[in-house]
Enzyme design. Structure first.
Site, mmCIF file in Angstrom:
data_model
loop_
_atom_site.group_PDB
_atom_site.id
_atom_site.type_symbol
_atom_site.label_atom_id
_atom_site.label_comp_id
_atom_site.label_asym_id
_atom_site.label_seq_id
_atom_site.Cartn_x
_atom_site.Cartn_y
_atom_site.Cartn_z
ATOM 1 N N HIS A 71 21.155 47.819 21.112
ATOM 2 C CA HIS A 71 22.168 47.488 22.125
ATOM 3 C C HIS A 71 21.888 48.218 23.430
ATOM 4 O O HIS A 71 22.314 49.355 23.619
ATOM 5 C CB HIS A 71 23.548 47.874 21.578
ATOM 6 C CG HIS A 71 24.697 47.382 22.393
ATOM 7 N ND1 HIS A 71 25.940 47.157 21.847
ATOM 8 C CD2 HIS A 71 24.812 47.069 23.700
ATOM 9 C CE1 HIS A 71 26.767 46.736 22.791
ATOM 10 N NE2 HIS A 71 26.098 46.680 23.941
ATOM 11 N N HIS A 197 31.320 41.511 21.089
ATOM 12 C CA HIS A 197 32.103 42.494 21.838
ATOM 13 C C HIS A 197 33.542 42.200 21.461
ATOM 14 O O HIS A 197 34.144 41.230 21.931
ATOM 15 C CB HIS A 197 31.881 42.363 23.339
ATOM 16 C CG HIS A 197 32.673 43.386 24.117
ATOM 17 N ND1 HIS A 197 32.079 44.391 24.840
ATOM 18 C CD2 HIS A 197 34.011 43.572 24.246
ATOM 19 C CE1 HIS A 197 33.024 45.146 25.390
ATOM 20 N NE2 HIS A 197 34.205 44.673 25.046
ATOM 21 N N ASP A 323 24.362 51.371 23.573
ATOM 22 C CA ASP A 323 25.099 50.647 24.615
ATOM 23 C C ASP A 323 24.770 51.233 25.994
ATOM 24 O O ASP A 323 25.639 51.404 26.844
ATOM 25 C CB ASP A 323 26.609 50.644 24.350
ATOM 26 C CG ASP A 323 27.336 49.560 25.151
ATOM 27 O OD1 ASP A 323 26.662 48.780 25.858
ATOM 28 O OD2 ASP A 323 28.578 49.500 25.073
ATOM 29 N N HIS A 327 25.105 52.429 35.626
ATOM 30 C CA HIS A 327 25.688 52.089 36.937
ATOM 31 C C HIS A 327 25.380 53.254 37.860
ATOM 32 O O HIS A 327 25.182 54.380 37.397
ATOM 33 C CB HIS A 327 27.207 51.907 36.841
ATOM 34 C CG HIS A 327 27.614 50.730 36.020
ATOM 35 N ND1 HIS A 327 27.512 49.430 36.464
ATOM 36 C CD2 HIS A 327 28.126 50.659 34.761
ATOM 37 C CE1 HIS A 327 27.951 48.607 35.515
ATOM 38 N NE2 HIS A 327 28.316 49.324 34.472
HETATM 39 ZN ZN LIG Z 1 27.128 46.669 25.680
#
Ligand SMILES: [Zn+2]
Length: 461
Positions: A71, A197, A323, A327
């Site tokens: 992921h 999700h 995950d 950013h």
């Molecule tokens: Zn994700």
């Protein structure tokens, strides 16, 4: 040393026998594959004479199969996007991977454009094949109008299908019950893993409406555990009805762990992924790091964190997924309602998990199962995730002794920061090999040598 087609014998390698118990072995690598494993001296490989094999001393480091991170968000569709490129691309993200001991990543489809058509899949795959430093698989994205085409993208090589039943980063959202069910049905019909999700969209909207931008709420109140529970309950029901394979991404609550535990005891194929940030941080972390630790699903309460560790250690949890969702810090400094969700994590999975094992919060055996064996098994990867003869020589040498703080200036992720900054960890990778080739040493990645993974039962290359 360690070029393609070259043979070498790794000596003084520590491997996991069971729990935290190690054993010393030698590993023979020929070309891209592991061709022998044995006790010291057992393989009878000559280190001199005409058939001599080069020796690589692992210096009693732990040797694990390269991690498989199922992921990640590398922000790179293969179509140049200047804003996304400031956060990451396939090159920077996979340098971060090999620096973290990760030799395979699965990229999520919420890129710009999203990976929801066969042509978008091909564009991303061709670009990744030219720029990736580790091997990769790509998820196809479920959308409002592509359920009819999804099997073709899987057939072309996608590692699974990702469906957002609650809105997160990007514009992929499937929240009509009939459409949602159609993807569970397709998972059973076409034999792919449906990764979800799982935050219920109606529940998210109800809670968001309670707050306004004058308050600075905890993210865990805006997207509370009950939204995740609702979505996972529905996913379990659809899995029971259609008998597909369901993979719950970033499970973050006790309620989800309980639902998944009981669905497994029913014999359903429901898999549980946990992220390191949901294991190592809780909702109070936003008091210190503010929107840096805003991600979806949010950091949870201490009792949810405790339940995740229980699930990790009792066999309910199947995988660790970072995950990894970079950013820029500039974006993270924006006010709550404008800050994007997501944290980087590729470079810290291994040291976090190994440190937890050395601190006896879990075992090295569990780390190996969740970070290497299980992702390969669940997604049917050929030749990955095991230290076994015939498997790819994806290897990571791990230093169990040196304690070092997470240093943002040494990260390869382009976003350049970590929610674990300053945390002192053991278990840092010292060397990483991809299919026999050295791709990380002395703090420097080399490549790009990554290829798309092959799935069992296909001839796809
Ligand atoms: Zn994700």
């Amino acid at each position: 040393m360690a070029q393609p087609g070259v043979s070498y014998l790794i000596t003084n390698a520590q491997t996991v026998l069971h729990q935290n118990v190690l054993q010393t072995v030698e590993i023979l690598v020929q070309g891209e594959k592991i061709t022998g494993i044995g006790k010291p001296g057992e393989l009878g490989v000559p280190d001199s004479g005409p058939h001599a094999v080069a020796v690589l001393d692992a210096q009693n480091h732990l040797v694990l199969p390269g991690l498989i991170d199922p992921h990640v968000h590398l922000r790179d569709s293969g179509v140049l996007n200047v804003e996304e490129r400031q956060k990451e691309d396939f090159g920077s993200g996979t340098k971060a991977a090999v620096a973290g001991g990760v030799t395979t990543v699965f990229d999520m489809p919420n890129t710009i454009p999203s990976t929801t058509t066969l042509s978008a899949y091909h564009v991303k795959r061709d670009h990744a094949a030219k720029t990736a430093y580790c091997d990769f698989g790509l998820f196809a994205g479920a959308s409002k109008d592509n359920v009819g085409q999804i099997a073709a993208i899987v057939e072309a090589g996608a590692v699974g299908v990702k469906m957002y039943v609650g809105a997160s980063t990007g514009n992929l959202l499937v929240c009509e019950p009939n459409l949602e069910e159609a993807f569970f049905k397709a998972s059973a019909e076409h034999g792919f893993v449906l990764a979800i999700h799982a935050e219920d969209q109606a529940c998210l909207e109800t809670h968001a409406a309670v707050y306004d931008d004058k308050k600075a709420p905890r993210h865990n109140e805006v997207r509370p555990p009950e939204c995740a529970e609702l979505a996972v309950q529905r996913a379990v029901n659809f899995t029971r009805k259609h008998h597909g394979q369901t993979y719950v991404c970033h499970s973050s609550t006790k309620a989800e762990a309980d639902l998944i535990r009981s669905s497994k005891s029913e014999g359903l194929s429901v898999f549980m992924e946990i992220t390191p940030h949901h294991l190592f941080l809780d909702e109070t972390e936003s008091d210190r790091q503010d929107n840096r630790v805003r991600m979806n699903p949010p950091l949870r309460s201490a009792s949810d964190v405790k339940a995740l560790w229980t699930a990790l250690n009792d066999g309910t949890a199947d995988t660790i997924g970072s995950d990894h969702a970079p950013h820029t810090l500039e974006q993270k400094r924006r006010p709550y309602w404008e800050a994007p969700s997501g944290v980087p994590g590729l470079e810290t999975v291994l040291p976090l998990m190994v440190t937890a094992a050395l601190d006896e919060k879990t075992t090295l055996e569990t780390v190996l199962r969740l970070c290497c064996h299980n992702p390969a098994r669940i997604f049917g990867l050929r030749g990955k995730g095991q230290l076994e003869v015939g498997f790819d020589a994806d290897l990571v040498f791990v230093d169990l002794k040196t304690k070092r703080a997470v240093d943002e200036s040494k990260l390869f992720t382009r976003c350049g920061w970590s929610p674990y900054v300053g945390m002192r960890l053991r278990g840092w990778p010292v060397k990483t090999f991809l299919r026999g080739q050295l791709v990380f040493e002395n703090g420097i990645p080399s490549g790009p040598f990554g290829k798309e993974v092959q799935k069992e039962g296909t001839n796809h290359g």
